[in-house]
Each structure stands twice: as C-alpha cells, then as structure tokens.
Enzyme design. Structure first.
Site, PDB file in Angstrom:
ATOM      1  N   LYS A   1      41.722 -27.753  54.497  1.00  0.00           N
ATOM      2  CA  LYS A   1      40.716 -27.023  53.706  1.00  0.00           C
ATOM      3  C   LYS A   1      39.553 -27.946  53.446  1.00  0.00           C
ATOM      4  O   LYS A   1      39.747 -29.089  53.003  1.00  0.00           O
ATOM      5  CB  LYS A   1      41.345 -26.583  52.360  1.00  0.00           C
ATOM      6  CG  LYS A   1      40.379 -25.804  51.472  1.00  0.00           C
ATOM      7  CD  LYS A   1      40.386 -24.325  51.799  1.00  0.00           C
ATOM      8  CE  LYS A   1      39.195 -23.573  51.226  1.00  0.00           C
ATOM      9  NZ  LYS A   1      37.980 -23.635  52.099  1.00  0.00           N
TER      10      LYS A   1
ATOM     11  N   GLN B   1      38.371 -35.341  50.962  1.00  0.00           N
ATOM     12  CA  GLN B   1      38.823 -33.976  50.681  1.00  0.00           C
ATOM     13  C   GLN B   1      40.339 -33.922  50.491  1.00  0.00           C
ATOM     14  O   GLN B   1      40.843 -33.164  49.658  1.00  0.00           O
ATOM     15  CB  GLN B   1      38.411 -33.072  51.853  1.00  0.00           C
ATOM     16  CG  GLN B   1      38.438 -31.588  51.533  1.00  0.00           C
ATOM     17  CD  GLN B   1      37.186 -31.126  50.801  1.00  0.00           C
ATOM     18  OE1 GLN B   1      36.075 -31.449  51.185  1.00  0.00           O
ATOM     19  NE2 GLN B   1      37.364 -30.374  49.736  1.00  0.00           N
TER      20      GLN B   1
ATOM     21  N   LYS C   1      37.415 -31.297  57.221  1.00  0.00           N
ATOM     22  CA  LYS C   1      35.955 -31.133  57.088  1.00  0.00           C
ATOM     23  C   LYS C   1      35.374 -30.878  58.464  1.00  0.00           C
ATOM     24  O   LYS C   1      35.932 -31.327  59.462  1.00  0.00           O
ATOM     25  CB  LYS C   1      35.334 -32.412  56.514  1.00  0.00           C
ATOM     26  CG  LYS C   1      33.986 -32.194  55.870  1.00  0.00           C
ATOM     27  CD  LYS C   1      34.128 -31.719  54.450  1.00  0.00           C
ATOM     28  CE  LYS C   1      32.803 -31.386  53.813  1.00  0.00           C
ATOM     29  NZ  LYS C   1      32.970 -31.168  52.372  1.00  0.00           N
TER      30      LYS C   1
ATOM     31  N   GLY D   1      31.618 -23.749  52.821  1.00  0.00           N
ATOM     32  CA  GLY D   1      30.277 -24.311  52.941  1.00  0.00           C
ATOM     33  C   GLY D   1      30.185 -25.769  52.507  1.00  0.00           C
ATOM     34  O   GLY D   1      31.125 -26.333  51.934  1.00  0.00           O
ATOM     35  N   ASP D   2      29.080 -26.364  52.821  1.00  0.00           N
ATOM     36  CA  ASP D   2      28.719 -27.718  52.356  1.00  0.00           C
ATOM     37  C   ASP D   2      27.206 -27.800  52.580  1.00  0.00           C
ATOM     38  O   ASP D   2      26.542 -26.751  52.627  1.00  0.00           O
ATOM     39  CB  ASP D   2      29.503 -28.781  53.145  1.00  0.00           C
ATOM     40  CG  ASP D   2      29.426 -30.176  52.499  1.00  0.00           C
ATOM     41  OD1 ASP D   2      30.183 -30.434  51.551  1.00  0.00           O
ATOM     42  OD2 ASP D   2      28.591 -31.000  52.927  1.00  0.00           O
TER      43      ASP D   2
ATOM     44  N   THR E   1      31.191 -25.522  41.973  1.00  0.00           N
ATOM     45  CA  THR E   1      31.131 -26.984  42.092  1.00  0.00           C
ATOM     46  C   THR E   1      30.282 -27.569  40.961  1.00  0.00           C
ATOM     47  O   THR E   1      30.708 -28.505  40.263  1.00  0.00           O
ATOM     48  CB  THR E   1      30.576 -27.397  43.470  1.00  0.00           C
ATOM     49  OG1 THR E   1      31.280 -26.685  44.473  1.00  0.00           O
ATOM     50  CG2 THR E   1      30.729 -28.887  43.678  1.00  0.00           C
TER      51      THR E   1
ATOM     52  N   ASN F   1      23.018 -25.952  46.277  1.00  0.00           N
ATOM     53  CA  ASN F   1      24.055 -25.189  45.585  1.00  0.00           C
ATOM     54  C   ASN F   1      24.665 -25.968  44.405  1.00  0.00           C
ATOM     55  O   ASN F   1      24.763 -25.436  43.294  1.00  0.00           O
ATOM     56  CB  ASN F   1      25.138 -24.788  46.600  1.00  0.00           C
ATOM     57  CG  ASN F   1      26.313 -24.145  45.918  1.00  0.00           C
ATOM     58  OD1 ASN F   1      27.335 -24.784  45.686  1.00  0.00           O
ATOM     59  ND2 ASN F   1      26.174 -22.886  45.544  1.00  0.00           N
TER      60      ASN F   1
ATOM     61  N   SER G   1      37.626 -22.156  45.825  1.00  0.00           N
ATOM     62  CA  SER G   1      37.928 -21.657  47.174  1.00  0.00           C
ATOM     63  C   SER G   1      39.412 -21.294  47.266  1.00  0.00           C
ATOM     64  O   SER G   1      39.779 -20.280  47.869  1.00  0.00           O
ATOM     65  CB  SER G   1      37.611 -22.727  48.223  1.00  0.00           C
ATOM     66  OG  SER G   1      36.250 -22.735  48.551  1.00  0.00           O
TER      67      SER G   1
HETATM   68  P1  NDP Z   1      22.845 -27.864  49.812  1.00  0.00           P
HETATM   69  O1  NDP Z   1      22.537 -27.863  51.260  1.00  0.00           O
HETATM   70  O2  NDP Z   1      22.895 -26.582  49.077  1.00  0.00           O
HETATM   71  O3  NDP Z   1      21.848 -28.824  49.028  1.00  0.00           O
HETATM   72  C1  NDP Z   1      21.740 -30.168  49.367  1.00  0.00           C
HETATM   73  C2  NDP Z   1      20.653 -30.800  48.529  1.00  0.00           C
HETATM   74  O4  NDP Z   1      20.679 -32.210  48.714  1.00  0.00           O
HETATM   75  C3  NDP Z   1      19.252 -30.337  48.918  1.00  0.00           C
HETATM   76  O5  NDP Z   1      18.413 -30.376  47.801  1.00  0.00           O
HETATM   77  C4  NDP Z   1      18.861 -31.384  49.965  1.00  0.00           C
HETATM   78  O6  NDP Z   1      17.473 -31.538  50.125  1.00  0.00           O
HETATM   79  C5  NDP Z   1      19.478 -32.631  49.373  1.00  0.00           C
HETATM   80  N1  NDP Z   1      19.836 -33.551  50.470  1.00  0.00           N
HETATM   81  C6  NDP Z   1      20.696 -33.303  51.479  1.00  0.00           C
HETATM   82  N2  NDP Z   1      20.743 -34.345  52.328  1.00  0.00           N
HETATM   83  C7  NDP Z   1      19.881 -35.233  51.845  1.00  0.00           C
HETATM   84  C8  NDP Z   1      19.478 -36.515  52.286  1.00  0.00           C
HETATM   85  N3  NDP Z   1      19.972 -37.082  53.399  1.00  0.00           N
HETATM   86  N4  NDP Z   1      18.580 -37.182  51.507  1.00  0.00           N
HETATM   87  C9  NDP Z   1      18.080 -36.617  50.378  1.00  0.00           C
HETATM   88  N5  NDP Z   1      18.424 -35.407  49.924  1.00  0.00           N
HETATM   89  C10 NDP Z   1      19.303 -34.731  50.646  1.00  0.00           C
HETATM   90  O7  NDP Z   1      24.264 -28.626  49.712  1.00  0.00           O
HETATM   91  P2  NDP Z   1      25.316 -28.631  48.513  1.00  0.00           P
HETATM   92  O8  NDP Z   1      24.623 -28.506  47.201  1.00  0.00           O
HETATM   93  O9  NDP Z   1      26.384 -27.674  48.868  1.00  0.00           O
HETATM   94  O10 NDP Z   1      25.949 -30.086  48.662  1.00  0.00           O
HETATM   95  C11 NDP Z   1      25.443 -31.222  47.955  1.00  0.00           C
HETATM   96  C12 NDP Z   1      26.511 -32.303  47.891  1.00  0.00           C
HETATM   97  O11 NDP Z   1      27.660 -31.784  47.196  1.00  0.00           O
HETATM   98  C13 NDP Z   1      27.043 -32.797  49.231  1.00  0.00           C
HETATM   99  O12 NDP Z   1      27.406 -34.146  49.103  1.00  0.00           O
HETATM  100  C14 NDP Z   1      28.314 -31.972  49.424  1.00  0.00           C
HETATM  101  O13 NDP Z   1      29.219 -32.597  50.290  1.00  0.00           O
HETATM  102  C15 NDP Z   1      28.826 -31.944  48.002  1.00  0.00           C
HETATM  103  N6  NDP Z   1      29.760 -30.887  47.650  1.00  0.00           N
HETATM  104  C16 NDP Z   1      29.468 -29.567  47.888  1.00  0.00           C
HETATM  105  C17 NDP Z   1      30.362 -28.594  47.507  1.00  0.00           C
HETATM  106  C18 NDP Z   1      30.054 -27.152  47.662  1.00  0.00           C
HETATM  107  O14 NDP Z   1      30.857 -26.328  47.187  1.00  0.00           O
HETATM  108  N7  NDP Z   1      28.934 -26.757  48.243  1.00  0.00           N
HETATM  109  C19 NDP Z   1      31.666 -28.928  46.911  1.00  0.00           C
HETATM  110  C20 NDP Z   1      31.837 -30.341  46.635  1.00  0.00           C
HETATM  111  C21 NDP Z   1      30.914 -31.265  47.019  1.00  0.00           C
HETATM  112  P3  NDP Z   1      16.755 -30.938  51.434  1.00  0.00           P
HETATM  113  O15 NDP Z   1      16.830 -29.448  51.270  1.00  0.00           O
HETATM  114  O16 NDP Z   1      15.386 -31.484  51.388  1.00  0.00           O
HETATM  115  O17 NDP Z   1      17.544 -31.412  52.614  1.00  0.00           O
HETATM  116  O1  2IT Z   2      33.200 -31.037  49.522  1.00  0.00           O
HETATM  117  C1  2IT Z   2      33.764 -29.975  49.176  1.00  0.00           C
HETATM  118  O2  2IT Z   2      34.718 -29.981  48.397  1.00  0.00           O
HETATM  119  C2  2IT Z   2      33.241 -28.706  49.702  1.00  0.00           C
HETATM  120  N1  2IT Z   2      32.238 -28.719  50.419  1.00  0.00           N
HETATM  121  C3  2IT Z   2      33.921 -27.419  49.367  1.00  0.00           C
HETATM  122  C4  2IT Z   2      35.113 -27.217  50.259  1.00  0.00           C
HETATM  123  C5  2IT Z   2      35.787 -25.876  50.155  1.00  0.00           C
HETATM  124  O3  2IT Z   2      36.690 -25.655  50.968  1.00  0.00           O
HETATM  125  O4  2IT Z   2      35.461 -25.066  49.279  1.00  0.00           O
END
Ligand code: NDP
Ligand code: 2IT
Length: 449
Positions: free
Chosen positions: A93, A114, A129, A168-169, A213, A244, A381
């Site tokens: 997952k 993860q 992942k 998603g991520d 998250t 997100n 999830s």
């Molecule tokens: P999104 O794509 O929704 O948002 C990512 C954000 O981070 C954007 O504002 C983006 O800016 C910025 N960003 C991404 N890459 C870079 C970079 N290399 N340098 C600077 N800014 C950057 O992703 P999420 O919000 O889903 O994910 C954010 C983090 O949270 C990640 O580390 C992800 O692994 C983690 N995460 C996500 C979960 C989820 O449920 N979605 C769960 C647990 C962890 P820009 O648009 O300009 O690229």
């Molecule tokens: O980093 C994370 O935990 C996620 N991107 C969410 C993973 C999931 O299966 O909901």
C-alpha cells in the site's frame, strides 16, 4: 561502538553498495537503522535469520516503459515504477508520484518509509510506492488522461485489492486516480473498488481522504503540544507547499485557532501577516491549478511573494514542511530555532535533512517524523478499503473521528516507545522502533520468505 551497532553498520554498508547512487534510500535506511540498536540489544531475535537485511530489501521492483501521445501528436516516453517493499502486514500500500525528479531510489526510499508508517497505523497494510518521471506541469487534461491510461495498461497486471493498492502522492490526486481506475476497470472487466484509494466520492472514495494527511499531521502536533500543556491557539504557523497535504494542514490549523502566515510552491513563497486566505489558495491551486505567485495580485495589500530564498526564514511557532524530501536544511533549522520555533512536524516524506533533525533534537524542539505525522493519509486509505470491502460509505464525521483516534494512537505509541527505550521525547526513535517491531513480529511468524 558496540557489536550490535557494528552489525547494523555492516547491514547499512550492504544497502549502500547494493543500491548504489540512491542517496535518498540510503538516508531513509540509515535513519531507521540508527534507531534499531536499542531494540536489537533487548530482543536479539529481531536480528536473527537476516531479518533486518530482508526488511531493507524490497520484495519486488518493477520498472516499465510508458509511451503516450501528446497534444501535438508527438510520442513521449516516460519511465514507470512500482516498488513492492514489504507485504508482511497486508497487501502493498502506498502512493504514486508523478514528478520529473522520480527515479528508482526515490521510490525505494518512499516504499521503505511507507512500510513502517503503515505498520504504525495499526491497519492491515504492507508498504509500497510507485510513480513516474512524467511532469504534469503545463500538460492538458487530455494529456494527463492519456498518460494515466498508458501507465495503468502496464501497472494493472501488478496490482489488485489483495495484492497492491496504490493511491495518490505528489502530482497524483483524484483526477489522476479516476483516469487510472477507469483503465483498470476496463482492462480487468471488474469493478474492484479496493484496488486504488483516493477515488472520487461517487464511485467508492472515502469522505475525509482528501483532508486526511494534512488533518492528521495537525492532530499529531496537537497531541505533542498537549503533553507540553499548550495548544494551537494564537500560534504562528508556516506551511511549505500548497498541494493536498499543505492545504488541509492549513485548514485544520485554522480550525484549531492557529494562524497560517506563509505557504509556498516550487517557485517561491507567500507571506501574509493577516493570515493566509485559504479559500484563495484553494481557488488558485485546486481549481485553476495555478502558481502561488498569483496570490499577491489577487489578495491585494499586506502580503508579499518571495521568489528566491527559504520559507523557513519566516518566524513562526510551528513549522509544517509539506512539500517534498530534503526541503528543510541545517541552515533552515538554525533559523527556525533562533526564531523560537516550538514544534516541527513532517507532513511530507523526509522533508528535513538529517542535520536539521539533529539540530531540532539538540535544541529540544518538538519534532514529529513523517512516518508518524503524515500517516493519517494512508490510514484513511485503509478506511476507504474497509468501506469498499463492506460496500459501505461513512459520514465525514465518522471517518474524521476514526482518523483522529488513529493519530492519537500513533502519537501515544511513538511517545511511549521512546520512553520505554530510554529516549523520552524522541519521536524519531519511537516511530522507528514501534513500526519496526510490528513488521518484524509478522516476518518472524512467517519464516524466511
Ligand atoms: P501535491 O502534488 O498535491 O503538492 C506538492 C506541493 O509541494 C506543491 O506545492 C509543489 O509545488 C511542492 N513541491 C513538490 N516538489 C517540490 C520540489 N522538488 N521543490 C519544491 N516544492 C515542491 O503533493 P502532496 O501534497 O500530496 O504531497 C506533498 C508531500 O506529502 C510529499 O512528500 C508526499 O510524499 C507527502 N505525503 C502525501 C500524502 C498524500 O496523501 N497525498 C500522504 C503522506 C505524505 P509545485 O506545484 O510548484 O511543484
Ligand atoms: O506517503 C503516503 O503515505 C501517501 N502518499 C499516501 C499513501 C496511500 O496509500 O494513501
């Protein structure tokens, strides 16, 4: 250095050698192995039968070609990945990331993290992942759809509700999950709701998954603050990113009485001393898919956009890095500490460098590692999988209250484990040990596989 640590050193050396050129994976493995000396000293059985070596080696790594046709009728080629890291506790997952920086080392680090994160949730889910070096920026909706469909044409044979359940991520939200689900359904001729999570509400998604998250990260911080006799009320918060995780972290901070002063994207950051206007951020990011720089023109006076520089220069009580790995460095930690930060929680995966984490620890800053603080997303999830399996759909309030309960449990497990192992307040050690023990127990029970 004692003998147990020497053994771990040699395991780490093998990981580095076997996964050459993958610094993020080395970094994640090193952090976990650094925490395990104490647990192995107390429970030598966990290092028997090469259990730790096995935990560091993914069960399966899949790399594939993703050809697709862009709006100019040109053929584009990307690379797709799925690393199925550990299935001791349940089906693999973990999310799918679309970002040009994606490579196998980054997917491996994320799959490794993860595995322990999912164990901490207490839900029956293993760790995995996936992703692609596809860059969604500037791509039309049709291009996104064609890419997602091509990605799934290969991925579908490797996943399933009892096998591997992606979500998603970065760069993958409900839109992309919808396109991937549609192609999976068509290829398999079955409506297998539990094969992906983060789905739209009308076809099997869970309420509160989108928010989970960010909300979960803030619930975790609330628990840490409560132990110190304080709360979010009136606290200045800085949140990096505006995707997100960042958006819903900001939403929960505001509902708990905190003030969000700054947020960012990869182009720069905005500071608004009157408090970030979250509805405007949602409009720019969720509706228009625009840039954070647009905020200033739309908001008017009292705010500013900083193109270069670090968002961590903005003084705050609580810092929530919610963008990407290694986005908060030692120098940023120094600035935050000098500015009096009380708590730092990783909404993103591994956003703080090891040097930054060490500095927070030395300064006595409350520090919540990602595998604990951002576990609310994957936990919800798992609640989505539960709803799909029972053909049910829960209310927002019920789902959020389950999330809240899970985050409190994770907080308490990390805190109590840190105390039990002689490092009170060390949430990094607590999270690594508590997650590891669950995976290790299951692996021991199943023999050498
Ligand atoms: P999104 O794509 O929704 O948002 C990512 C954000 O981070 C954007 O504002 C983006 O800016 C910025 N960003 C991404 N890459 C870079 C970079 N290399 N340098 C600077 N800014 C950057 O992703 P999420 O919000 O889903 O994910 C954010 C983090 O949270 C990640 O580390 C992800 O692994 C983690 N995460 C996500 C979960 C989820 O449920 N979605 C769960 C647990 C962890 P820009 O648009 O300009 O690229
Ligand atoms: O980093 C994370 O935990 C996620 N991107 C969410 C993973 C999931 O299966 O909901």
């Amino acid at each position: 250095m004692n003998t147990v640590d020497e053994k771990l050193q040699s395991i780490l050396a093998t990981v580095v050698h076997r996964n050459a050129g993958e610094p993020e994976f080395h970094q994640a493995a090193r952090e976990v192995l650094e925490s395990l000396g104490r647990v192995i000293a107390r429970n030598p059985e966990y290092s028997a039968d090469a259990l730790i070596e096995r935990i560091c080696e993914p069960e399966r790594q899949i790399i594939f070609r993703v050809p697709w046709i862009d709006d100019n009728n040109e053929v584009q080629i990307n690379r797709g990945f799925r690393v199925q890291f550990n299935s001791a506790l349940g089906p693999y997952k973990g999310g799918i990331r679309f970002h040009p920086s994606v490579n196998v080392g980054i997917i491996k680090f994320l799959g490794f993290e993860q595995t322990f994160k999912n164990a901490l949730t207490g839900m029956p889910i293993g760790g995995g992942k996936g992703g692609s070096d596809f860059d969604p920026k500037g791509r039309s909706d049709r291009e996104i759809m064609r890419f997602c469909q091509s990605f799934m044409i290969e991925l579908h044979r490797h996943i399933g509700e009892y096998v591997d359940v992606p979500a998603g991520d970065i760069g993958v939200g409900a839109r992309e999950i919808g396109y991937m689900f549609g192609m999976y359904k068509r290829l398999n001729n079955r409506f297998e709701a539990g094969v992906l999570t983060g789905k739209g509400l009308v076809y099997g998604g869970s309420r509160a998954r989108k928010e989970a998250t960010g909300f979960g990260t803030v619930f975790f911080v609330r628990s840490m603050l409560a132990l110190k006799g304080t709360d979010f009320d009136g606290k200045r918060c800085v949140v990096s990113g505006s995707g997100n995780v960042a958006i819903y972290a900001m939403e929960k901070v505001l509902s708990l009485g905190g003030k969000v002063i700054a947020c960012s994207d990869s182009g720069g950051y905005v500071v608004d001393e009157n408090g970030i206007d979250l509805d405007l951020i949602k409009q720019i990011k969720e509706v228009k898919r625009g840039r954070i720089s647009e905020y200033v023109a739309l908001k008017g006076d009292g705010c500013s956009y900083v193109k270069a520089g670090s968002i961590w220069d903005v003084p705050c009580d609580i810092a929530l890095p919610c963008a990407t790995q290694n986005e908060l460095h030692g120098g940023d930690a120094k600035t935050l500490i000098e500015n009096g930060v009380i708590a730092v929680a990783e909404g993103a995966n591994m956003p703080c460098t090891p040097e930054a984490v060490q500095m927070f620890k030395q300064a006595g800053t409350l520090f919540a590692p990602g595998k604990a603080a951002n576990a609310g997303g994957v936990a919800t999830s798992a609640l989505e999988m539960q709803q799909n399996a029972s053909r049910d759909s829960w209310s927002f309030a019920k789902t959020e209250s389950r999330l809240e309960e899970i985050m409190i449990n994770i907080h308490d497990a990390c805190n109590e484990t840190a105390e039990e192992y002689g490092a009170p307040g060390d949430y990094v050690l607590g999270a690594n040990i508590a997650g590891f023990v669950r995976v290790a127990e299951a692996m021991r029970a199943m023999g050498v596989i």
